[in-house]
Design an enzyme around this catalytic site. Structure first.
Site, PDB file in Angstrom:
ATOM      1  N   TRP A   1      31.285   4.142  23.985  1.00  0.00           N
ATOM      2  CA  TRP A   1      29.998   4.826  24.114  1.00  0.00           C
ATOM      3  C   TRP A   1      28.902   3.847  24.524  1.00  0.00           C
ATOM      4  O   TRP A   1      28.964   2.663  24.225  1.00  0.00           O
ATOM      5  CB  TRP A   1      29.607   5.564  22.837  1.00  0.00           C
ATOM      6  CG  TRP A   1      29.228   4.684  21.666  1.00  0.00           C
ATOM      7  CD1 TRP A   1      30.044   4.278  20.654  1.00  0.00           C
ATOM      8  CD2 TRP A   1      27.944   4.102  21.398  1.00  0.00           C
ATOM      9  NE1 TRP A   1      29.352   3.476  19.770  1.00  0.00           N
ATOM     10  CE2 TRP A   1      28.057   3.355  20.204  1.00  0.00           C
ATOM     11  CE3 TRP A   1      26.700   4.136  22.054  1.00  0.00           C
ATOM     12  CZ2 TRP A   1      26.985   2.649  19.656  1.00  0.00           C
ATOM     13  CZ3 TRP A   1      25.635   3.426  21.503  1.00  0.00           C
ATOM     14  CH2 TRP A   1      25.788   2.699  20.314  1.00  0.00           C
TER      15      TRP A   1
ATOM     16  N   ASN B   1      36.698   4.701  20.512  1.00  0.00           N
ATOM     17  CA  ASN B   1      35.870   5.350  21.527  1.00  0.00           C
ATOM     18  C   ASN B   1      35.018   4.339  22.289  1.00  0.00           C
ATOM     19  O   ASN B   1      34.693   3.270  21.783  1.00  0.00           O
ATOM     20  CB  ASN B   1      34.944   6.388  20.903  1.00  0.00           C
ATOM     21  CG  ASN B   1      35.683   7.640  20.475  1.00  0.00           C
ATOM     22  OD1 ASN B   1      36.255   7.701  19.396  1.00  0.00           O
ATOM     23  ND2 ASN B   1      35.684   8.649  21.336  1.00  0.00           N
TER      24      ASN B   1
ATOM     25  N   TYR C   1      27.117   5.903  10.980  1.00  0.00           N
ATOM     26  CA  TYR C   1      26.945   4.491  10.639  1.00  0.00           C
ATOM     27  C   TYR C   1      26.780   4.350   9.129  1.00  0.00           C
ATOM     28  O   TYR C   1      26.684   5.347   8.402  1.00  0.00           O
ATOM     29  CB  TYR C   1      25.708   3.920  11.340  1.00  0.00           C
ATOM     30  CG  TYR C   1      25.846   3.859  12.829  1.00  0.00           C
ATOM     31  CD1 TYR C   1      26.300   2.706  13.451  1.00  0.00           C
ATOM     32  CD2 TYR C   1      25.549   4.964  13.603  1.00  0.00           C
ATOM     33  CE1 TYR C   1      26.436   2.646  14.821  1.00  0.00           C
ATOM     34  CE2 TYR C   1      25.684   4.914  14.986  1.00  0.00           C
ATOM     35  CZ  TYR C   1      26.128   3.751  15.583  1.00  0.00           C
ATOM     36  OH  TYR C   1      26.269   3.704  16.937  1.00  0.00           O
TER      37      TYR C   1
ATOM     38  N   ASP D   1      35.815  -3.714  20.333  1.00  0.00           N
ATOM     39  CA  ASP D   1      36.038  -3.465  18.911  1.00  0.00           C
ATOM     40  C   ASP D   1      37.453  -2.968  18.655  1.00  0.00           C
ATOM     41  O   ASP D   1      37.777  -1.819  18.983  1.00  0.00           O
ATOM     42  CB  ASP D   1      35.002  -2.435  18.442  1.00  0.00           C
ATOM     43  CG  ASP D   1      35.140  -2.048  16.989  1.00  0.00           C
ATOM     44  OD1 ASP D   1      35.762  -2.815  16.223  1.00  0.00           O
ATOM     45  OD2 ASP D   1      34.601  -0.994  16.604  1.00  0.00           O
TER      46      ASP D   1
ATOM     47  N   THR E   1      34.099  -6.537  13.443  1.00  0.00           N
ATOM     48  CA  THR E   1      33.484  -6.927  12.172  1.00  0.00           C
ATOM     49  C   THR E   1      33.335  -8.445  12.201  1.00  0.00           C
ATOM     50  O   THR E   1      34.274  -9.154  12.553  1.00  0.00           O
ATOM     51  CB  THR E   1      34.351  -6.497  10.976  1.00  0.00           C
ATOM     52  OG1 THR E   1      34.412  -5.067  10.931  1.00  0.00           O
ATOM     53  CG2 THR E   1      33.760  -6.999   9.661  1.00  0.00           C
TER      54      THR E   1
ATOM     55  N   SER F   1      37.842   0.425  16.284  1.00  0.00           N
ATOM     56  CA  SER F   1      37.490   1.793  16.652  1.00  0.00           C
ATOM     57  C   SER F   1      38.139   2.102  17.994  1.00  0.00           C
ATOM     58  O   SER F   1      38.743   1.222  18.618  1.00  0.00           O
ATOM     59  CB  SER F   1      35.962   1.970  16.732  1.00  0.00           C
ATOM     60  OG  SER F   1      35.414   1.213  17.794  1.00  0.00           O
TER      61      SER F   1
ATOM     62  N   ASP G   1      40.094  -7.138  12.979  1.00  0.00           N
ATOM     63  CA  ASP G   1      39.016  -6.354  13.576  1.00  0.00           C
ATOM     64  C   ASP G   1      37.980  -7.235  14.267  1.00  0.00           C
ATOM     65  O   ASP G   1      37.189  -7.912  13.618  1.00  0.00           O
ATOM     66  CB  ASP G   1      38.345  -5.503  12.485  1.00  0.00           C
ATOM     67  CG  ASP G   1      37.237  -4.631  13.032  1.00  0.00           C
ATOM     68  OD1 ASP G   1      37.250  -4.348  14.246  1.00  0.00           O
ATOM     69  OD2 ASP G   1      36.354  -4.227  12.263  1.00  0.00           O
TER      70      ASP G   1
END
Length: 386
Positions: free
Chosen positions: A107, A105, A143, A100, A285, A103, A282
């Site tokens: 996880w 991070n 979210y 992505d 998305t 963003s 992006d």
């Protein structure tokens, strides 16, 4: 010749040299899979109409300025499709993640999560990794509806053959229910460090600092139709996936991969972004989102059906092109590129109206243009995808 032009020429020469002399030594490839989206899974199960009002799509939640520092914001995007495999820990545990650029991070679910969304995904067990260290800090990802909570730790993360030591990762302890339909287990962010929660160093920054890549560049090729064939490349560009010249576009803001769009036209008429607007490239998305996307939908002849803009599946070849004018150049998307769906569930456009002033150029755009993200020069390169 301007400084940016000089930088672009130097990068182009370096890419060509790398490709000709030692491509295998310069580039690290990671295959991406185009899996079923959450929407397709729900449609197949006859649950989409029940799901949609329960978890309304809020495409701009991810880019809310109020959440840009301290909390990583994401959106409930039921159309995300592309993901790839990484491994974490020693011995390695494997996970499928969405890469992505919106963003920062990384996880994944952990064994401490018993949410429905965790129970049908791979979970990381820190106790089984000899190299894991607990960070001691909590993690909270918001979210469009619901959230993910968890904690942070450090471990070795291997991506595309590159082993990154002491990478900070987020481990979920609870996840929003809608994530049970997501193909991937988690998210790997590739935006700038300022966007990262808890001042975490993004994985590509660690790759650069550890000199794991010859060039501070990564690039995406997203296949249009087939499940296989999409590739994320670290360390440069792969000429097998684009044709023609690379158009280099300077970033207007170094947080997301943000650029300036001059206008959007259909049949030569400006239908959106008149006078210029800001857009984010992006990969996290799926659609193209903007405050005037309904103007585009209306101009191409789409009709509104409960928020989806529908077109006749048999007339896609006759739909007009939509052209984005960026940095003095044109980037055109044909009807076959911006229409998605099927005869069974109807054909809809990939343009969605979003609040605020930002435009998001997601996978609908990137499938047409090989996207190169240069941290060395803070530029995005676009070339016609093969």
């Amino acid at each position: 010749m301007s400084n940016i032009d000089n930088q672009a020429v130097k990068m182009q020469r370096a890419f060509v040299l790398c490709a000709v002399v030692a491509l295998s030594e310069c580039l690290f490839h990671l295959s991406l899979e185009k899996g079923m989206t959450a929407r397709e899974i729900l449609e197949e199960q006859g649950l989409w109409e029940e799901y949609r009002p329960k978890y309304p799509y809020n495409p701009m939640a991810k880019f809310d300025d109020k959440l840009a520092v301290g909390i990583e914001s994401m959106t409930n995007d039921a159309d995300l499709a592309y993901s790839g495999i990484i491994s974490i820990g020693n011995p390695p545990q494997t996970f499928r993640v969405i890469f992505d650029t919106g963003s920062s991070n990384l996880w994944i679910p952990s064994i401490y999560c018993n949410s429905i969304a965790c129970n049908n995904h791979n979970k990381f067990n820190p106790g089984n990794s000899s190299t894991f260290r607990n960070n001691g800090h909590a993690l909270n990802i918001q979210y469009g509806t619901g959230s993910m909570t968890g904690f942070l730790g450090y471990d070795t993360v291997t991506v595309g053959g590159l082993a990154v030591n002491n990478q900070i990762i987020g481990l979920s302890q609870s996840e929003a229910d809608f994530l049970q339909y997501m193909h991937a287990d988690g998210i790997l962010g590739l935006a700038y460090p300022r966007l990262a929660e808890s001042n975490a160093t993004p994985i590509f920054d660690n790759m650069m600092m550890e000199n794991l890549v010859n060039q501070d560049v990564f690039s995406f090729y997203l296949s249009s139709d087939s499940q296989k064939g999409s590739v994320l490349t670290f360390g440069g560009v792969d000429p097998n996936h684009y044709s023609g010249p690379i158009s280099w576009i300077p970033l207007s803001h170094e947080l997301y991969w943000q650029i300036t769009v001059d206008s959007v036209t259909v049949n030569g008429e400006v239908v959106a972004c008149n006078g210029g607007c800001q857009a984010i490239i992006d990969t996290g998305t799926s659609l193209i989102i903007g405050p005037q996307c309904n103007n585009i939908n209306n101009k191409v002849g789409a009709t509104n059906n409960n928020g989806d803009y529908m077109v006749n599946c048999n007339s896609i070849a006759q739909l007009p092109d939509v052209t984005f004018h960026i940095n003095g150049e044109t980037f055109t998307i044909p009807g076959s590129g911006y229409v998605r769906g099927s005869e069974a569930n109807g054909c809809r456009t990939g343009f969605v109206n979003g609040g605020g002033n930002l435009w998001i150029l997601g996978d609908v755009f990137i499938r047409q243009y090989y996207a190169i993200f240069s941290r060395a020069q803070n530029m995005v390169g676009l070339a016609t995808a093969r």
